[in-house]
Write an enzyme that holds these catalytic residues in place. Structure first.
Site, PDB file in Angstrom:
ATOM      1  N   TYR A  31     -79.217  26.800   8.638  1.00  0.00           N
ATOM      2  CA  TYR A  31     -79.509  25.833   7.581  1.00  0.00           C
ATOM      3  C   TYR A  31     -80.557  24.843   8.049  1.00  0.00           C
ATOM      4  O   TYR A  31     -80.848  24.742   9.253  1.00  0.00           O
ATOM      5  CB  TYR A  31     -78.238  25.103   7.129  1.00  0.00           C
ATOM      6  CG  TYR A  31     -77.740  24.061   8.098  1.00  0.00           C
ATOM      7  CD1 TYR A  31     -77.111  24.425   9.284  1.00  0.00           C
ATOM      8  CD2 TYR A  31     -77.923  22.710   7.846  1.00  0.00           C
ATOM      9  CE1 TYR A  31     -76.672  23.464  10.177  1.00  0.00           C
ATOM     10  CE2 TYR A  31     -77.486  21.741   8.739  1.00  0.00           C
ATOM     11  CZ  TYR A  31     -76.856  22.127   9.902  1.00  0.00           C
ATOM     12  OH  TYR A  31     -76.436  21.182  10.799  1.00  0.00           O
ATOM     13  N   LYS A 147     -79.977  26.142  14.588  1.00  0.00           N
ATOM     14  CA  LYS A 147     -79.307  25.288  13.589  1.00  0.00           C
ATOM     15  C   LYS A 147     -78.411  26.182  12.728  1.00  0.00           C
ATOM     16  O   LYS A 147     -78.715  26.494  11.572  1.00  0.00           O
ATOM     17  CB  LYS A 147     -80.344  24.533  12.756  1.00  0.00           C
ATOM     18  CG  LYS A 147     -79.758  23.316  12.043  1.00  0.00           C
ATOM     19  CD  LYS A 147     -80.852  22.377  11.592  1.00  0.00           C
ATOM     20  CE  LYS A 147     -80.371  21.292  10.652  1.00  0.00           C
ATOM     21  NZ  LYS A 147     -79.432  20.343  11.211  1.00  0.00           N
ATOM     22  N   GLU A 179     -76.065  14.678  22.833  1.00  0.00           N
ATOM     23  CA  GLU A 179     -76.518  14.431  21.459  1.00  0.00           C
ATOM     24  C   GLU A 179     -75.297  14.120  20.604  1.00  0.00           C
ATOM     25  O   GLU A 179     -74.164  14.182  21.078  1.00  0.00           O
ATOM     26  CB  GLU A 179     -77.313  15.612  20.881  1.00  0.00           C
ATOM     27  CG  GLU A 179     -76.497  16.854  20.598  1.00  0.00           C
ATOM     28  CD  GLU A 179     -77.275  17.921  19.804  1.00  0.00           C
ATOM     29  OE1 GLU A 179     -78.214  17.592  19.055  1.00  0.00           O
ATOM     30  OE2 GLU A 179     -76.903  19.114  19.939  1.00  0.00           O
ATOM     31  N   LEU A 204     -79.848  20.450  19.666  1.00  0.00           N
ATOM     32  CA  LEU A 204     -80.767  20.793  18.594  1.00  0.00           C
ATOM     33  C   LEU A 204     -82.023  19.940  18.778  1.00  0.00           C
ATOM     34  O   LEU A 204     -81.929  18.719  18.939  1.00  0.00           O
ATOM     35  CB  LEU A 204     -80.142  20.498  17.225  1.00  0.00           C
ATOM     36  CG  LEU A 204     -81.027  20.956  16.077  1.00  0.00           C
ATOM     37  CD1 LEU A 204     -80.945  22.477  15.909  1.00  0.00           C
ATOM     38  CD2 LEU A 204     -80.664  20.272  14.780  1.00  0.00           C
TER      39      LEU A 204
HETATM   40  C1  LIG Z   1     -76.434  18.549  16.217  1.00  0.00           C
HETATM   41  C2  LIG Z   1     -77.635  17.891  15.636  1.00  0.00           C
HETATM   42  N1  LIG Z   1     -78.505  17.292  16.446  1.00  0.00           N
HETATM   43  C3  LIG Z   1     -79.607  16.663  15.979  1.00  0.00           C
HETATM   44  C4  LIG Z   1     -79.867  16.589  14.617  1.00  0.00           C
HETATM   45  C5  LIG Z   1     -81.092  15.873  14.115  1.00  0.00           C
HETATM   46  O1  LIG Z   1     -82.079  16.802  13.683  1.00  0.00           O
HETATM   47  P1  LIG Z   1     -83.204  16.378  12.646  1.00  0.00           P
HETATM   48  O2  LIG Z   1     -83.889  15.181  13.202  1.00  0.00           O
HETATM   49  O3  LIG Z   1     -84.120  17.564  12.611  1.00  0.00           O
HETATM   50  O4  LIG Z   1     -82.551  16.117  11.345  1.00  0.00           O
HETATM   51  C6  LIG Z   1     -78.989  17.201  13.727  1.00  0.00           C
HETATM   52  C7  LIG Z   1     -79.257  17.150  12.286  1.00  0.00           C
HETATM   53  O5  LIG Z   1     -78.504  17.626  11.470  1.00  0.00           O
HETATM   54  C8  LIG Z   1     -77.842  17.872  14.241  1.00  0.00           C
HETATM   55  O6  LIG Z   1     -76.963  18.481  13.414  1.00  0.00           O
END
Ligand SMILES: Cc1ncc(COP(=O)(O)O)c(C=O)c1O
Length: 293
Positions: A31, A147, A179, A204
């Site tokens: 997603y 993701k 994170e 991520l």
């Molecule tokens: C586990 C995780 N880390 C980091 C992020 C932040 O990613 P982004 O800045 O691309 O939204 C998300 C966003 O959903 C996430 O689920």
């Protein structure tokens, strides 16, 4: 609300997905969550690149990932979300097939689903005071760079945060805070260095994270891509989390203890302002969406 499902735009109540869909049976899907302004996607190139990375990693045969930009913008228009900010959710699964762990052979068409909703801005208090976070053990799989819709560990972590009265749960792997359950983690050390975990299979690689790192470089904030042991997180002058809907959000307590002086710090505030200015530079808003519109 109108949603997109496999080529059609239709009311949510009419959308039907097979119980044999592999996202339902195995969480075998990917997603993306994106921000839109005035009906246009922000950072599409970056989100598309991450989606392609996931499609390659999972060998998921989606033929036209680039076409999802048009799908999302069509859906925003169909829902009248053409002024102000909206959040777009895109999901791709390996499709529906009789249950067996290995990939269906021959491959079946992936299921593509999308929703849009008006963006709810953070309450002013949340930004002004910062949010509480807790630490939780990271019991996710070792491909957090993908993701994937397999978010059960993230769900459990966020629920733990909610029950503790916190806004975010910070995953700790081998004593290192890496994170959040749905955000990336940054800390500002007492010497002013900004630290975040290096992009690898355990986190991520957030689109917002990368933009914040770029902005930090431009603002002359020294950056360290390094492990942050929990003791160093607790001793940090500032902590913040980043994400598409999270933006740059100050964390002012960790496990009930204040971070620094317990208030959002100057580096966090500068980076938050720079990030919001960057969004305005990419797509200045024509008209804010009226509440309830
Ligand atoms: C586990 C995780 N880390 C980091 C992020 C932040 O990613 P982004 O800045 O691309 O939204 C998300 C966003 O959903 C996430 O689920």
């Amino acid at each position: 609300m109108l949603v997109y499902l496999d080529g059609a735009v239709l009311p949510l109540a009419e959308a039907r997905i097979s119980p044999e869909d592999r996202a339902f049976l195995f969480a075998d899907g990917l997603y993306e969550a994106l921000l839109a302004r005035d009906g246009r996607l922000l950072f599409w190139r970056e989100h598309e690149a991450r989606l392609r990375h996931g499609l390659d990693a999972l060998r998921l045969p989606l033929t036209d990932p680039a076409g999802l930009e048009g799908v999302a913008e069509r859906l925003l228009a169909a829902n009248g979300l053409v002024a102000g900010e909206a959040v777009v959710y895109l999901q791709v699964s390996r499709g529906a097939a009789p249950r067996a762990h290995a990939f269906p052979e021959p491959a079946v068409p992936p299921t593509v689903y999308a929703t849009v909703k008006p963006r709810e801005p953070h309450p002013a208090d949340r930004v002004a005071k910062g949010v509480p976070a807790i630490t939780v053990p990271d019991d996710r799989w070792a491909r957090c760079d993908v993701k994937s819709t397999a978010l059960l560990a993230n769900v459990m972590a966020q629920q733990a945060a909610k029950e503790a009265g916190a806004h975010e749960a910070l995953f700790v792997r081998d004593g290192v805070a890496i994170e959040g359950s749905h955000s990336n983690l940054f800390a500002v050390r007492r010497d002013g260095r900004l630290v975040t975990y290096p992009a690898c299979n355990y986190i991520l690689e957030g689109v917002t994270r990368n933009e914040v790192l770029r902005l930090a470089g431009a603002l002359g904030v020294p950056v360290e891509l390094a492990a942050l042991p929990v003791a160093e997180l607790r001793a940090a002058a500032e902590v913040f989390v980043t994400g598409t809907t999270t933006e740059v959000l100050p964390v002012t307590t960790v496990d009930g203890r204040p971070v620094g002086d317990g208030l959002p710090g100057p580096v966090t505030r500068r980076l938050r302002e720079a990030y919001l200015a960057r969004l305005d530079e990419l797509w200045p808003l024509r008209a804010p969406l009226a509440p309830g519109a």
